[in-house]
Design a protein around this motif. Sequence first.
Motif, mmCIF file in Angstrom:
data_model
loop_
_atom_site.group_PDB
_atom_site.id
_atom_site.type_symbol
_atom_site.label_atom_id
_atom_site.label_comp_id
_atom_site.label_asym_id
_atom_site.label_seq_id
_atom_site.Cartn_x
_atom_site.Cartn_y
_atom_site.Cartn_z
ATOM 1 N N ALA A 1 0.841 -1.199 0.000
ATOM 2 C CA ALA A 1 0.000 0.000 0.000
ATOM 3 C C ALA A 1 0.880 1.255 0.000
ATOM 4 O O ALA A 1 0.639 2.196 -0.753
ATOM 5 N N CYS A 2 1.917 1.255 0.849
ATOM 6 C CA CYS A 2 2.797 2.417 0.893
ATOM 7 C C CYS A 2 3.547 2.579 -0.427
ATOM 8 O O CYS A 2 3.774 3.697 -0.880
ATOM 9 N N PHE B 1 1.194 4.417 -2.866
ATOM 10 C CA PHE B 1 0.885 5.791 -2.465
ATOM 11 C C PHE B 1 2.148 6.648 -2.454
ATOM 12 O O PHE B 1 2.139 7.787 -2.922
ATOM 13 N N TYR B 2 3.234 6.105 -1.946
ATOM 14 C CA TYR B 2 4.477 6.866 -1.868
ATOM 15 C C TYR B 2 5.048 7.104 -3.264
ATOM 16 O O TYR B 2 5.710 8.109 -3.511
ATOM 17 N N LEU C 1 9.080 7.487 6.961
ATOM 18 C CA LEU C 1 7.651 7.724 7.160
ATOM 19 C C LEU C 1 6.925 6.408 7.455
ATOM 20 O O LEU C 1 6.160 6.303 8.422
ATOM 21 N N THR D 1 5.158 5.206 11.134
ATOM 22 C CA THR D 1 3.775 4.790 11.405
ATOM 23 C C THR D 1 3.759 3.436 12.114
ATOM 24 O O THR D 1 2.931 3.201 12.990
ATOM 25 N N LEU E 1 -2.355 9.035 9.193
ATOM 26 C CA LEU E 1 -3.303 9.171 8.087
ATOM 27 C C LEU E 1 -2.583 9.250 6.751
ATOM 28 O O LEU E 1 -2.945 8.567 5.797
ATOM 29 N N GLY F 1 0.716 8.520 6.195
ATOM 30 C CA GLY F 1 1.706 7.460 6.005
ATOM 31 C C GLY F 1 1.109 6.091 5.835
ATOM 32 O O GLY F 1 1.726 5.221 5.230
ATOM 33 N N LEU F 2 -0.101 5.861 6.365
ATOM 34 C CA LEU F 2 -0.623 4.504 6.325
ATOM 35 C C LEU F 2 -2.096 4.405 5.923
ATOM 36 O O LEU F 2 -2.441 3.575 5.076
ATOM 37 N N VAL F 3 -2.955 5.265 6.507
ATOM 38 C CA VAL F 3 -4.387 5.095 6.245
ATOM 39 C C VAL F 3 -4.711 5.440 4.791
ATOM 40 O O VAL F 3 -5.416 4.680 4.111
ATOM 41 N N ALA F 4 -4.163 6.551 4.299
ATOM 42 C CA ALA F 4 -4.403 6.915 2.897
ATOM 43 C C ALA F 4 -3.839 5.854 1.943
ATOM 44 O O ALA F 4 -4.533 5.445 1.009
ATOM 45 N N PRO F 5 -2.597 5.377 2.181
ATOM 46 C CA PRO F 5 -2.109 4.303 1.307
ATOM 47 C C PRO F 5 -3.020 3.079 1.311
ATOM 48 O O PRO F 5 -3.281 2.500 0.245
ATOM 49 N N ILE F 6 -3.532 2.701 2.476
ATOM 50 C CA ILE F 6 -4.384 1.514 2.505
ATOM 51 C C ILE F 6 -5.717 1.804 1.813
ATOM 52 O O ILE F 6 -6.260 0.948 1.108
ATOM 53 N N LEU G 1 -6.120 3.795 -0.761
ATOM 54 C CA LEU G 1 -5.831 3.702 -2.196
ATOM 55 C C LEU G 1 -5.706 2.244 -2.625
ATOM 56 O O LEU G 1 -6.156 1.843 -3.705
ATOM 57 N N PHE G 2 -5.111 1.456 -1.757
ATOM 58 C CA PHE G 2 -4.919 0.032 -2.007
ATOM 59 C C PHE G 2 -6.278 -0.663 -2.165
ATOM 60 O O PHE G 2 -6.485 -1.472 -3.079
ATOM 61 N N ARG H 1 -7.795 0.282 -5.426
ATOM 62 C CA ARG H 1 -7.123 -0.376 -6.538
ATOM 63 C C ARG H 1 -7.663 -1.782 -6.810
ATOM 64 O O ARG H 1 -7.544 -2.294 -7.921
#
Lengths: 269, 422
Positions: free
Chosen positions: A122-123, A126-127, A141, A145, B50, B52-57, B59-60, B63
């Motif tokens: 996931a990172c 997004f990253y 980062l 977390t 949020l 670093g992790l919640v937003a990436p998840i 988006l995941f 997807r």
Amino acid sequence: MRPDAVFDAGALAVRVFAVAVLGFLVLPILVIVPLSFTAGVELVYPVPGFSLRWYDDFLTRPEWLLSIENSLIVGIGTAILSTALGTLAALGLSRLPPRLGALLSGLMILPMVVPVVIIGVACFFFYAWLGIVGSYAGLILAHTTMAIPFVLIAVRSALAGLSPDYARAAAGLGAPPHRVFVRVTVPLLMPGILSGALFGFAVSFDDVVVAMFLSGPQQITLPRQMFNGVRENISPTILAAATIMVVFSLLLMSATNALAARSRRMRAA
Amino acid sequence: MPTTRVAFGAEPASVPSSFSPPGSRSLLGWAGGGTAGALGLTLPAILLILVGLVAPIGLFLVRSVANPEIATGLPRTVAVLGDWDGTGMPPEAAFSALGEDLRVAAGSGRLGEIARRLNFVSPGYRTLVMRTGTRLAAGGTGAAASPRDLVALDARWGEPVTWARIRQESGSLTGAYYLAALDLRREPDGRIGVVEEANRLFLSLFARTLLISLSVTVLCLAIGYPVAYVIASAPARWTPLLLTLILVPFWTSTLVRSTAWIVLLQGEGLINRTLRWLGLIEGSLPLFANRFAVLVAMTHVLLPYMILPLYGVMKGVPPDLVRAASNLGADPWRAFRRVYVPQTLPGIAAGTLLVFILALGYYVTPALVGGASDQMVSYFIALYTNQSLNWGLASALGTILLVLTGLLYAAFGRFGSLRSVT
């Protein structure tokens, strides 16, 4: 036989079993240490002779040196950032209404229960969009977390054991609140804060999977470099790296234990 | 402010109000502004998690259902096929639209993306799209492609099923990745069917992941319970040493411990050599790159997570009750089972669910000591992300894993909190 005698025999058997399990837990870790000091090439007992050649190899190869440097940069960055944010959050949580506090601490504990591969993937997506894949910033980062829950727990348990008497005494003697905080409360919390920092470093220092997705060739960390090597072929150099990691973990563990003992003493005093 | 809680549950301060005006500062000296100030302190950590992790998840998760490749890559074709009922051959306009779309895509370098997406629909469509697209672009006449042109490039353009499949996958959202993650697929006629037996992979993957996690959990409980009991009932002077023996593996990284198991278990590893040296075996026992190795190494790695919460609970169980039961005539085993074990249930629940949750998401240990048929869901998520580049499928698998973990975590929350563990 009396039932008690049967039970005594049973109790002895359980104790023998427990000792065997403790051996199972510790021996596999101990067994690799002498192999890293071998003078030979093969990983066999009896060790054909002892030398430091594999440590020499480990400490002179640029890819291993770079990985140590990277692990220190990312680990220390993670420790500082997660300790600062986690400590502030723990202080804040202790003063929130219980429901809101439970909700927010639930959110902050989240990284602990998400499978690490999902964090990594996931990172990564997004990253990549933020443009920080393959940079120290991205790794720090993500690791921060993952480390915040540990810092939070360490500082909150220090807070829970904190007696307000000292602060009260300081206030009674006329210290203004900010001075009470800086001169009395923070020093009393310091063991908890420092062990939070050690946990933060340990989380980063342990991670293989997230680093696999987020590090570019210049950010390969020690565990990541070791993982690559282990997949190809376990050389004594790998075991030298592993031994150094074990020693490092033991240092972190001892420091955390010492801090816990210190805060118990401070509370008892 | 009346909502301000006095920290630590201590009785309200009897400090003169000039030193500690109620509500503006806490007794211990931090955070003015009551709840708002306290919220402000948590804000940096919340924001970091949020972003670093919640937003990436988030988006995941998106997807796993996102389907932009065909809708944006073949816009003209999708428009024409939208008016087609999906039976028989599509109208001639579809051929010229597809020819135009593929030409444009080849020119803008997006052909590969479309080809890869359609290959997930049916293996072999990658070459179909790539070949048609590059030849159309090379032809370069700019004239509209006729059905005959396309069929001449690849006979599959003459088959209705090809067009039906493109039409099916033309929406901007798709359930196809979830279907694939459950060994299902949408047939050209729209029904949901099961994939051929030879291509079924994921149901058995989930079953295997659950089975390995469950086995490891049961092993950890069976081994860990007596050990925790012995530590909790040992004389106090032994406690630090015994706990250290649990904490050393707990602090040692998973990678190092998995490496140690390779050294021990592999074909020419220490265990096989020792057994041979003792004359107990001749060749090598198959200890490595199989299920046995995965179970041994994962049990080793996760055992401390079982023992520590059990120990925590057992330490608090008063010995008087078991003694009372014995004095009342219960034999020791019965007293243990009926009086002691029930009091340790919170520890059993916490340890069991913690080990199970951690085992479900394991990657490093099975990847290093397991064989090809011992890999768990995490391995395939990484594989589809890094190598097959089927990100939708990786996300669908990950979402299912996340939901499973979340359900267990919810159950975990009912029995005991994470804090009882640490």
